[in-house]
Write a protein that holds these residues in place. Structure first.
Motif, PDB file in Angstrom:
ATOM      1  N   LYS A 169      18.483  38.964  44.543  1.00  0.00           N
ATOM      2  CA  LYS A 169      18.827  40.114  45.400  1.00  0.00           C
ATOM      3  C   LYS A 169      18.236  39.914  46.787  1.00  0.00           C
ATOM      4  N   LEU A 170      17.021  39.377  46.828  1.00  0.00           N
ATOM      5  CA  LEU A 170      16.378  39.194  48.138  1.00  0.00           C
ATOM      6  C   LEU A 170      17.163  38.202  48.996  1.00  0.00           C
ATOM      7  N   GLU A 171      17.773  37.219  48.353  1.00  0.00           N
ATOM      8  CA  GLU A 171      18.574  36.253  49.119  1.00  0.00           C
ATOM      9  C   GLU A 171      19.782  36.937  49.769  1.00  0.00           C
ATOM     10  N   TRP A 172      20.449  37.863  48.999  1.00  0.00           N
ATOM     11  CA  TRP A 172      21.600  38.558  49.619  1.00  0.00           C
ATOM     12  C   TRP A 172      21.110  39.425  50.765  1.00  0.00           C
ATOM     13  N   TYR A 173      19.957  40.070  50.565  1.00  0.00           N
ATOM     14  CA  TYR A 173      19.455  40.924  51.653  1.00  0.00           C
ATOM     15  C   TYR A 173      19.284  40.075  52.909  1.00  0.00           C
ATOM     16  N   LYS A 174      18.656  38.933  52.718  1.00  0.00           N
ATOM     17  CA  LYS A 174      18.364  38.076  53.881  1.00  0.00           C
ATOM     18  C   LYS A 174      19.658  37.632  54.559  1.00  0.00           C
ATOM     19  N   GLU A 175      20.611  37.184  53.722  1.00  0.00           N
ATOM     20  CA  GLU A 175      21.898  36.730  54.279  1.00  0.00           C
ATOM     21  C   GLU A 175      22.574  37.823  55.104  1.00  0.00           C
ATOM     22  N   SER A 176      22.354  39.081  54.703  1.00  0.00           N
ATOM     23  CA  SER A 176      23.014  40.182  55.419  1.00  0.00           C
ATOM     24  C   SER A 176      22.221  40.651  56.617  1.00  0.00           C
ATOM     25  N   GLY A 177      21.068  40.069  56.842  1.00  0.00           N
ATOM     26  CA  GLY A 177      20.303  40.431  58.038  1.00  0.00           C
ATOM     27  C   GLY A 177      19.133  41.361  57.789  1.00  0.00           C
ATOM     28  N   VAL A 178      18.891  41.725  56.514  1.00  0.00           N
ATOM     29  CA  VAL A 178      17.724  42.590  56.238  1.00  0.00           C
ATOM     30  C   VAL A 178      16.471  41.821  56.638  1.00  0.00           C
ATOM     31  N   ASN A 179      15.616  42.467  57.439  1.00  0.00           N
ATOM     32  CA  ASN A 179      14.416  41.760  57.881  1.00  0.00           C
ATOM     33  C   ASN A 179      13.139  42.578  57.694  1.00  0.00           C
ATOM     34  N   ARG A 180      13.300  43.715  57.028  1.00  0.00           N
ATOM     35  CA  ARG A 180      12.103  44.521  56.787  1.00  0.00           C
ATOM     36  C   ARG A 180      12.275  45.248  55.451  1.00  0.00           C
ATOM     37  N   ILE A 181      11.245  45.191  54.623  1.00  0.00           N
ATOM     38  CA  ILE A 181      11.331  45.893  53.334  1.00  0.00           C
ATOM     39  C   ILE A 181      10.159  46.859  53.233  1.00  0.00           C
ATOM     40  N   SER A 182      10.501  48.084  52.839  1.00  0.00           N
ATOM     41  CA  SER A 182       9.457  49.083  52.636  1.00  0.00           C
ATOM     42  C   SER A 182       9.419  49.366  51.140  1.00  0.00           C
ATOM     43  N   MET A 183       8.301  49.036  50.522  1.00  0.00           N
ATOM     44  CA  MET A 183       8.255  49.187  49.073  1.00  0.00           C
ATOM     45  C   MET A 183       7.382  50.370  48.674  1.00  0.00           C
ATOM     46  N   GLY A 184       7.957  51.246  47.848  1.00  0.00           N
ATOM     47  CA  GLY A 184       7.207  52.396  47.362  1.00  0.00           C
ATOM     48  C   GLY A 184       6.364  51.964  46.180  1.00  0.00           C
ATOM     49  N   VAL A 185       5.058  51.974  46.358  1.00  0.00           N
ATOM     50  CA  VAL A 185       4.174  51.640  45.242  1.00  0.00           C
ATOM     51  C   VAL A 185       3.484  52.923  44.775  1.00  0.00           C
ATOM     52  N   GLN A 186       3.034  53.694  45.708  1.00  0.00           N
ATOM     53  CA  GLN A 186       2.371  55.000  45.502  1.00  0.00           C
ATOM     54  C   GLN A 186       0.960  54.857  44.938  1.00  0.00           C
ATOM     55  N   SER A 187       0.800  54.031  43.895  1.00  0.00           N
ATOM     56  CA  SER A 187      -0.535  53.863  43.328  1.00  0.00           C
ATOM     57  C   SER A 187      -0.573  52.530  42.584  1.00  0.00           C
ATOM     58  N   PHE A 188      -1.752  51.924  42.577  1.00  0.00           N
ATOM     59  CA  PHE A 188      -1.919  50.708  41.765  1.00  0.00           C
ATOM     60  C   PHE A 188      -2.714  51.032  40.508  1.00  0.00           C
ATOM     61  N   ASP A 189      -2.763  52.310  40.134  1.00  0.00           N
ATOM     62  CA  ASP A 189      -3.479  52.688  38.916  1.00  0.00           C
ATOM     63  C   ASP A 189      -2.453  53.117  37.860  1.00  0.00           C
ATOM     64  N   ASP A 190      -2.451  52.409  36.724  1.00  0.00           N
ATOM     65  CA  ASP A 190      -1.398  52.645  35.728  1.00  0.00           C
ATOM     66  C   ASP A 190      -1.343  54.084  35.232  1.00  0.00           C
ATOM     67  N   GLU A 191      -2.525  54.714  35.089  1.00  0.00           N
ATOM     68  CA  GLU A 191      -2.541  56.083  34.575  1.00  0.00           C
ATOM     69  C   GLU A 191      -1.943  57.055  35.599  1.00  0.00           C
ATOM     70  N   VAL A 192      -2.280  56.840  36.883  1.00  0.00           N
ATOM     71  CA  VAL A 192      -1.727  57.707  37.935  1.00  0.00           C
ATOM     72  C   VAL A 192      -0.210  57.485  38.034  1.00  0.00           C
ATOM     73  N   ILE A 193       0.184  56.218  37.923  1.00  0.00           N
ATOM     74  CA  ILE A 193       1.626  55.906  37.983  1.00  0.00           C
ATOM     75  C   ILE A 193       2.341  56.615  36.821  1.00  0.00           C
ATOM     76  N   ARG A 194       1.730  56.514  35.634  1.00  0.00           N
ATOM     77  CA  ARG A 194       2.347  57.126  34.449  1.00  0.00           C
ATOM     78  C   ARG A 194       2.465  58.646  34.615  1.00  0.00           C
ATOM     79  N   GLN A 195       1.394  59.243  35.133  1.00  0.00           N
ATOM     80  CA  GLN A 195       1.405  60.713  35.291  1.00  0.00           C
ATOM     81  C   GLN A 195       2.412  61.188  36.332  1.00  0.00           C
TER      82      GLN A 195
END
Ligand code: SAM
Ligand code: SF4
Length: 451
Positions: free
Chosen positions: A162-188
Motif C-alpha cells: 500500500k505504501l508503494e501505491w501511496y508513493k507512486e501517487s505523490g503521497v509524501n506525508r503520513i500522519s499515524m494515529g497511535v494515541q497510546s503505546f500502552d496496551d491496556e490504555v489502547i484496549r480501554q
C-alpha cells in the motif's frame, strides 16, 4: 413639507449651519467631492500584481468516513466499514464531486498547495479505491511536485505494498494515529491494535522512505496513569518521527467515553489537573529530546511542518470533499452533508452536496485568525496580522495583553506573540481570552473601520 425640505427648520444652505466635524475639525460642505475609488491611486503600486495574476493556491481535504473499529473517544464522523461495495460507491461519489466542484468553481488552474486525506481511516481504502481517488485528484486539480500530499493511517491497516501505491501517487506525508503505546490504555479505548503492531507499522513506514512522518498521541485517555503515559511518550520519542502531535482528548457528547464516563460512571477519566500534569510531563520529555514547538499541540524536528495546517489556519482556501467535510472558499465557510447516505444521494443526483454555509464578515475573519492561527502557530508575527487586517491587536486590548504577560502566559516580546510554556499548555484558553476581548471591543464599535 416637501420631500427634500430641512426637517429642523434651519437654513441648510448656510455654510455655518451645515458644517460638520471630521476628526475634531469643522468642515464645511462642498459639492466638490466625487469619490470613484478607494484608496486613492497614489497608494497603489505593483507589489501585488503577481498575487492578482497568478491564481491563488488551494488546499484540499478529503474525508474517508470508514473505520475498522469505533474508538471510544473519537468524535469524527465515521462508521464501521461494512463492505467493499459501500466504499467503492463512496469513492465514485468523491470523484464525481471533484469533477463538479472543479468545474463549478473553476479550480483546475489553481495550484494545489496541499492535500489532506483524513477520516475515519483513509488507510482502509483498497489499492483500486486509492488509485481511483488519486487519479481523479490529478485529473481535476493542478498538482505539482511541490504539493504536500498527506494521508492519515492507522496501525495495522496498511502494508508495504500500500505504501508503494501511496508513493507512486505523490503521497509524501503520513500522519499515524497511535494515541497510546500502552496496551491496556489502547484496549480501554476499544482500539484493535497493540503497541508492538504500532511500532511495526512505523518501522514499515520508515523503511519505505519518502514520507514525512507524524504520530498522534492523545492525553487524558481512560486508564492512563503517570507511568503508562511516561512510557507512551518515551516510546513515541524513540520512534524519532519528524513530528509528534499530542492532542488533549476532549470528551465530546457523541463519543462512548462521554456516555461511559461523563453521563455514566462506568469508567473514570483523568480529571483536568491530572491531564494538565500529564501534558506537562510530555512537554518536558519532548523538548529534552530536541523537538521544537510548532503549534500549541505539535512538536517538530528539523523544521518539518504540516503545510496543510499552516495554509488553512492562515486562511487560504480549502476545498472539502466527502461527507461532513468542511471547507472555505473566499469568504464562505461551508460544510457538506454530514451523513454518508445523504451525501451519496446528492452527488448521484448531480447536486453539489453542500449542506450549510457561513459568510464570514471582516470581524469574523479577525476573530478566527486570533483564535485558530495567531496564538496556535509558533511563527506568527504582529506584522503578519497588521499586513492582513491593518491594525495592531496588541494596541486594541493593551490591558488584556499586559495581564497575559503578568500572569505568565506570554512573554513581553513586542513584535510577535510568544507563548510561555504555561501559555502553550493553555493555548486555546489564551486564544479565547484574546479573541473574546477583541470581540468585545468590536461589539462596542470602538473601532469603526470594520464594516
Ligand atoms: C481522524 S482521527 C484518526 C486517524 C486514524 N483513524 C486512527 O485512528 O489512527 C485523527 C486524530 O484525531 C484525534 N482525535 C480523535 N478523537 C479525539 C478527541 N475526542 N479529542 C481530541 N483528539 C481526538 C486522534 O489523535 C486521531 O489520531
Ligand atoms: S480514532 Fe480513527 S479508527 Fe478510531 S474511530 Fe476515530 S477515525 Fe476511526
Amino acid at each position: 413639507m416637501g420631500k427634500f425640505e430641512n426637517t429642523t427648520g434651519s437654513n441648510w444652505a448656510s455654510q455655518d449651519a451645515a458644517s460638520l466635524h471630521i476628526n475634531g475639525n469643522v468642515e464645511y460642505p462642498t459639492r466638490e467631492e466625487f469619490y470613484t475609488n478607494y484608496p486613492f491611486y497614489k497608494y497603489w503600486n505593483s507589489d501585488c500584481n503577481d498575487h492578482l495574476l497568478v491564481p491563488e493556491g488551494i488546499n484540499i481535504y478529503i474525508h474517508i468516513p470508514f473505520c475498522i473499529q469505533i474508538c471510544d473517544y473519537c468524535f469524527y464522523m465515521k462508521e464501521l466499514i461494512r463492505s467493499k461495495d459501500q466504499v467503492d460507491e463512496y469513492v465514485d461519489c468523491l470523484c464525481k464531486e471533484m469533477k463538479m466542484a472543479s468545474e463549478h468553481f473553476s479550480l483546475g488552474r489553481r495550484k494545489v498547495n496541499s492535500i489532506y486525506i483524513g477520516g475515519g481511516t483513509p488507510s482502509v481504502l483498497t489499492e483500486q479505491q486509492f488509485k481511483k481517488l488519486s487519479e481523479c485528484l490529478h485529473k481535476y486539480h493542478y498538482l505539482t511536485a511541490d504539493t504536500e500530499f498527506a494521508f492519515e493511517a492507522e496501525p495495522g491497516t496498511f502494508s508495504k505494498s500500500k505504501l508503494e501505491w501511496y508513493k507512486e501517487s505523490g503521497v509524501n506525508r503520513i500522519s499515524m494515529g497511535v494515541q497510546s503505546f500502552d496496551d491496556e490504555v489502547i484496549r480501554q479505548s476499544s482500539r484493535k491494535h497493540t503497541a508492538v503492531q504500532a511500532i511495526h507499522s512505523i518501522d514499515i513506514l520508515r523503511e519505505a522512505g519518502g514520507f514525512e512522518l507524524n504520530i498522534d498521541l492523545l492525553s487524558g485517555l481512560a486508564g492512563e496513569t503517570t507511568d503508562s503515559w511516561d512510557r507512551s511518550v518515551d516510546t513515541a520519542i524513540e520512534q524519532g518521527t519528524d513530528m509528534l502531535t499530542i492532542y488533549k482528548m476532549k470528551t465530546y457528547a457523541n463519543t462512548n467515553f462521554f456516555k461511559k464516563g461523563v453521563r455514566g460512571k462506568e469508567i473514570e477519566l483523568p480529571g483536568q489537573m491530572e491531564e494538565v500534569s500529564l501534558m506537562k510531563r510530555a512537554m518536558d520529555k519532548v523538548f529534552a529530546a530536541g523537538y521544537d514547538l510548532w503549534s500549541t499541540f505539535a512538536f517538530t524536528r528539523n523544521g518539518c511542518k504540516s503545510r496543510y495546517i499552516e495554509h488553512t489556519w492562515r486562511g487560504q482556501d480549502m476545498i472539502a470533499y466527502g461527507a461532513s467535510s468542511f471547507g472555505k472558499l473566499a469568504s464562505f465557510n461551508y460544510q457538506n452533508f454530514n451523513n454518508i447516505h445523504l451525501y451519496v444521494q446528492k452527488v448521484k443526483m448531480d447536486v453539489m452536496p453542500v449542506y450549510r454555509t457561513y459568510a464570514m464578515s471582516y470581524k469574523d475573519m479577525i476573530v478566527k485568525e486570533l483564535l485558530l492561527c495567531a496564538v496556535r502557530l509558533f511563527s506568527y508575527t504582529k506584522k503578519e496580522f497588521i499586513d492582513k487586517f491593518g491594525f495592531d491587536y496588541f494596541k486594541l486590548i493593551p490591558d488584556v495583553m499586559s495581564e497575559l504577560v503578568y500572569k505568565g502566559y506570554i512573554t513581553d516580546a513586542t513584535d510577535e506573540l510568544v507563548l510561555t510554556k504555561q501559555g502553550v499548555l493553555y493555548g486555546d484558553f489564551v486564544s479565547k481570552v484574546i479573541a473574546s476581548s477583541v470581540k468585545e471591543v468590536f461589539a462596542g464599535d470602538a473601532i469603526g473601520f470594520v464594516y
